[in-house]
Design an enzyme around this catalytic site. Structure first.
Site, short mmCIF file in Angstrom:
data_model
loop_
_atom_site.label_atom_id
_atom_site.label_comp_id
_atom_site.label_asym_id
_atom_site.label_seq_id
_atom_site.Cartn_x
_atom_site.Cartn_y
_atom_site.Cartn_z
N ASN A 37 0.72 -1.27 -0.05
CA ASN A 37 0.00 0.05 -0.17
C ASN A 37 0.95 1.25 -0.10
O ASN A 37 0.50 2.27 0.53
CB ASN A 37 -0.88 0.04 1.22
CG ASN A 37 -2.22 0.98 1.03
OD1 ASN A 37 -2.45 1.24 -0.12
ND2 ASN A 37 -2.52 1.68 2.21
N PHE A 82 4.89 -0.48 11.95
CA PHE A 82 3.45 0.18 11.17
C PHE A 82 2.79 -0.79 10.13
O PHE A 82 1.71 -0.49 10.08
CB PHE A 82 3.85 1.24 10.55
CG PHE A 82 4.51 2.43 11.17
CD1 PHE A 82 3.54 3.28 11.75
CD2 PHE A 82 5.79 2.80 11.12
CE1 PHE A 82 4.12 4.72 12.57
CE2 PHE A 82 6.36 3.82 11.78
CZ PHE A 82 5.56 4.48 12.54
N SER A 126 -4.73 1.63 17.51
CA SER A 126 -5.74 2.50 16.97
C SER A 126 -6.75 3.16 18.06
O SER A 126 -7.12 2.14 18.76
CB SER A 126 -6.29 2.27 15.75
OG SER A 126 -7.54 2.82 15.43
N TYR A 150 -11.00 -5.24 10.93
CA TYR A 150 -9.71 -4.45 11.09
C TYR A 150 -9.58 -4.06 12.45
O TYR A 150 -8.37 -4.38 13.09
CB TYR A 150 -9.76 -2.93 10.34
CG TYR A 150 -8.81 -2.06 10.66
CD1 TYR A 150 -7.49 -2.31 10.38
CD2 TYR A 150 -9.04 -0.92 11.28
CE1 TYR A 150 -6.40 -1.43 10.80
CE2 TYR A 150 -8.26 0.13 11.79
CZ TYR A 150 -6.83 -0.02 11.65
OH TYR A 150 -6.10 0.98 11.92
N LYS A 154 -6.57 -5.15 15.70
CA LYS A 154 -5.67 -4.39 16.64
C LYS A 154 -5.83 -4.87 17.81
O LYS A 154 -4.88 -4.78 18.75
CB LYS A 154 -5.99 -2.72 16.42
CG LYS A 154 -5.64 -2.20 15.04
CD LYS A 154 -4.18 -2.19 14.87
CE LYS A 154 -4.03 -1.38 13.42
NZ LYS A 154 -2.41 -1.67 13.13
P1 NAD Z 1 -0.18 2.82 5.41
O1 NAD Z 1 -0.97 1.78 4.56
O2 NAD Z 1 0.06 4.06 4.46
O3 NAD Z 1 0.96 2.11 5.71
C1 NAD Z 1 1.36 0.95 6.09
C2 NAD Z 1 2.41 0.14 5.62
O4 NAD Z 1 2.59 -1.19 5.69
C3 NAD Z 1 2.32 0.39 3.83
O5 NAD Z 1 3.37 0.69 3.28
C4 NAD Z 1 2.12 -1.03 3.33
O6 NAD Z 1 2.87 -1.33 2.04
C5 NAD Z 1 3.00 -1.78 4.53
N1 NAD Z 1 2.40 -3.23 4.85
C6 NAD Z 1 1.17 -3.68 4.87
N2 NAD Z 1 1.27 -4.80 5.14
C7 NAD Z 1 2.52 -5.52 5.10
C8 NAD Z 1 3.15 -6.50 5.34
N3 NAD Z 1 2.57 -7.72 5.29
N4 NAD Z 1 4.52 -6.83 5.15
C9 NAD Z 1 5.25 -5.60 5.03
N5 NAD Z 1 4.69 -4.58 4.76
C10 NAD Z 1 3.51 -4.27 5.05
O7 NAD Z 1 -1.05 3.12 6.39
P2 NAD Z 1 -0.65 4.15 7.61
O8 NAD Z 1 -1.95 5.24 7.44
O9 NAD Z 1 0.62 4.69 7.39
O10 NAD Z 1 -0.88 3.41 8.85
C11 NAD Z 1 0.45 2.98 9.44
C12 NAD Z 1 -0.21 1.72 10.75
O11 NAD Z 1 -1.01 2.99 11.68
C13 NAD Z 1 -1.16 0.70 10.22
O12 NAD Z 1 -0.88 -0.41 11.15
C14 NAD Z 1 -2.52 1.28 10.73
O13 NAD Z 1 -3.22 0.42 10.97
C15 NAD Z 1 -2.18 2.21 11.85
N6 NAD Z 1 -3.25 3.45 12.04
C16 NAD Z 1 -3.51 4.29 10.98
C17 NAD Z 1 -4.48 4.92 11.19
C18 NAD Z 1 -4.64 6.04 9.93
O14 NAD Z 1 -5.91 6.54 9.98
N7 NAD Z 1 -3.91 6.32 9.14
C19 NAD Z 1 -5.08 4.98 12.47
C20 NAD Z 1 -4.68 4.36 13.34
C21 NAD Z 1 -3.95 3.33 13.08
N1 UFG Z 2 -16.83 11.68 7.01
C1 UFG Z 2 -17.72 12.16 5.85
N2 UFG Z 2 -17.45 12.04 4.69
C2 UFG Z 2 -16.26 11.26 4.16
C3 UFG Z 2 -15.69 10.64 4.95
C4 UFG Z 2 -15.83 10.77 6.38
O1 UFG Z 2 -18.53 12.85 6.29
O2 UFG Z 2 -16.27 11.26 2.84
C5 UFG Z 2 -16.94 11.75 8.18
C6 UFG Z 2 -17.10 10.33 8.94
O3 UFG Z 2 -18.66 10.32 9.09
C7 UFG Z 2 -16.73 10.93 10.53
C8 UFG Z 2 -15.70 11.71 9.97
O4 UFG Z 2 -15.64 12.22 8.95
O5 UFG Z 2 -17.56 11.33 11.02
C9 UFG Z 2 -14.17 10.99 10.12
O6 UFG Z 2 -14.22 9.90 9.30
P1 UFG Z 2 -12.63 9.24 8.88
O7 UFG Z 2 -13.03 8.07 7.75
O8 UFG Z 2 -11.90 10.02 8.13
O9 UFG Z 2 -12.35 8.64 10.04
P2 UFG Z 2 -12.81 7.84 11.22
O10 UFG Z 2 -12.86 8.15 12.38
O11 UFG Z 2 -14.25 6.86 10.62
O12 UFG Z 2 -11.96 6.43 11.01
C10 UFG Z 2 -10.28 6.63 11.30
C11 UFG Z 2 -9.72 5.54 10.41
C12 UFG Z 2 -9.71 4.34 11.04
C13 UFG Z 2 -9.28 4.36 12.62
C14 UFG Z 2 -10.19 5.48 13.16
C15 UFG Z 2 -9.44 5.73 14.69
O13 UFG Z 2 -10.20 5.06 9.12
O14 UFG Z 2 -9.07 3.16 10.65
O15 UFG Z 2 -9.80 6.87 12.75
O16 UFG Z 2 -8.35 5.96 14.61
F1 UFG Z 2 -9.33 3.06 13.31
#
Ligand code: NAD
Ligand code: UFG
Length: 353
Positions: A37, A82, A126, A150, A154
């Site tokens: 990704n 990550f 998360s 998902y 976690k």
């Molecule tokens: P991202 O997808 O940009 O980064 C994740 C990376 O992990 C990617 O580069 C992907 O290629 C790599 N990856 C996935 N599976 C793999 C595997 N099996 N082996 C090696 N590499 C692998 O996502 P992000 O937003 O940078 O998130 C990083 C971490 O934080 C994730 O674990 C995600 O669940 C967690 N997280 C993200 C958010 C968010 O909103 N972005 C919120 C809470 C938690």
């Molecule tokens: N929202 C909209 N329109 C959109 C997208 C989102 O109105 O097109 C609203 C949602 O309903 C919510 C707020 O914007 O009220 C935030 O939504 P996000 O999808 O940006 O974020 P979430 O809080 O739903 O979820 C994110 C990540 C999850 C993570 C969570 C807590 O997607 O993976 O934050 O960290 F688990």
């Protein structure tokens, strides 16, 4: 000697920003990612930003032999983990993929860490582990629950880390529970680059702003919040990156022998910590801030609530401040400004437009 850190998932959105912060804080880094990704271009850009070629290994966390090779070549102080899949909707459609990648992958990583006696880990958890919270702001003692694979993955990893810490007190396992990471590096060179139409709010807004999407659907305007739209704790990815540096510094300090002449290390065990600002912002407040900061006008319409969404979610950020000495510094306006800077400089993300 500098501490060396393995960064799994280090080419992704949060990982790439954290690599910069780690380098600036004096850590050596090795990035491990299967690029499922993310893009190699992110590695190139981070290397350019830090003025040094990053050591990058293309590999999967489920691939024990490649991991062994990496751990036998480098002596790591610890791992920031990550790597994982993160799309809630996809996890409902492909639960086995998510459990295999996120849970089995983490077990494999932990096994190899144990083999090479690397016992310090910072794991990307998360706020999703809190499900629909009973009390706000959410502190780390709040009960965990979740309704999608998902989030379950976690919670499962957190349980595994807890059990591991109980089984053997030489493990030091920090689970950082991120709230809503947004924004981009101030250079505009790296940022969030979703594959398809974004699921999350901020990348959706910025793609409307750049003309790739027509208008924002605001999912529900009848929540019990300030203006009826959902409230979240948006946190700048640069602040989040600093939170990882603070967690590693904490591990470094805690695990040093305290008394001279003793080799006994102090155990951190399993330590969950929220990374959020402590402040809730509604969907409409974010849209308005984006309009104001960028001078763009984001057209939107109200639609049905999105299944599984909760009304409000924001952190108690006290534990991070007390234990790690970390707190978020950047404002919602900074988040909008930097998102727009990245998006307008890179309308097609890392792909050549
Ligand atoms: P991202 O997808 O940009 O980064 C994740 C990376 O992990 C990617 O580069 C992907 O290629 C790599 N990856 C996935 N599976 C793999 C595997 N099996 N082996 C090696 N590499 C692998 O996502 P992000 O937003 O940078 O998130 C990083 C971490 O934080 C994730 O674990 C995600 O669940 C967690 N997280 C993200 C958010 C968010 O909103 N972005 C919120 C809470 C938690
Ligand atoms: N929202 C909209 N329109 C959109 C997208 C989102 O109105 O097109 C609203 C949602 O309903 C919510 C707020 O914007 O009220 C935030 O939504 P996000 O999808 O940006 O974020 P979430 O809080 O739903 O979820 C994110 C990540 C999850 C993570 C969570 C807590 O997607 O993976 O934050 O960290 F688990």
């Amino acid at each position: 000697m500098k501490n060396k850190i393995l960064v799994t998932g280090g080419t992704g959105y949060i990982g790439s920003h954290t690599c910069i912060a780690l380098h600036e804080a004096g850590y050596d880094i090795v990035v491990y990612d299967n690029l499922s990704n993310s893009s190699r271009e992110a590695v190139n850009r981070v290397s350019t930003l830090i003025g040094q070629t990053i050591e990058f290994i293309e590999g999967d966390i489920r691939d024990v032999e490649t991991l062994r090779q990496v751990f036998s070549t480098h002596q790591f102080f610890g791992v920031i983990h990550f790597a994982g899949l993160k799309a809630v909707g996809e996890s409902v459609a492909k639960p086995l993929l998510y459990y295999d990648n996120n849970v089995s992958g983490t077990i494999t990583l932990l096994e190899v860490m144990a083999e090479y006696a690397v016992k310090n880990l910072v794991f990307s958890s998360s706020a999703t582990v809190y499900g629909n919270p009973e009390n706000l702001p959410i502190n780390e003692e709040s009960p965990r629950s979740c309704t999608n694979p998902y989030g379950q993955s976690k919670i499962a990893v957190e349980h595994i880390l807890e059990d591991l810490a109980v089984s053997d007190d030489s493990w030091n396992l920090v689970a950082l529970r991120y709230f809503n990471p947004v924004g981009a590096h101030s250079s505009g060179q790296i940022g969030e680059d979703p594959n398809d139409i974004p699921n999350n709010l901020m990348p959706y807004i910025s793609q409307v702003a750049v003309g790739k999407l027509e208008k924002l659907n605001v999912f529900g305007n009848d929540y019990p919040t300030i203006d009826g739209t959902g409230v979240r704790d948006f946190i700048h990815v640069t602040d989040l990156a600093q939170g990882h540096v603070a967690a590693l510094n904490y591990l470094d300090k805690q695990t040093r022998p305290k008394e001279s002449g003793t080799t006994k290390l102090n155990s951190v065990g399993f330590l969950p910590i929220n990374l959020g600002t402590g402040k809730g912002t509604s969907v409409l407040e974010l849209v308005n801030a984006f309009n104001e900061v960028t001078g763009r006008d984001i057209p939107y319409q109200f639609t049905e609530r999105r299944a599984g969404d909760i009304a409000s979610c924001y952190a108690s950020a006290d534990k991070a401040k007390t234990l790690l000495g970390w707190q978020a510094e950047l404002s919602v306006n900074d988040m909008c400004k930097d998102t727009w800077h990245w998006q307008s400089m890179n309308p097609s993300g890392y792909k050549v437009s």
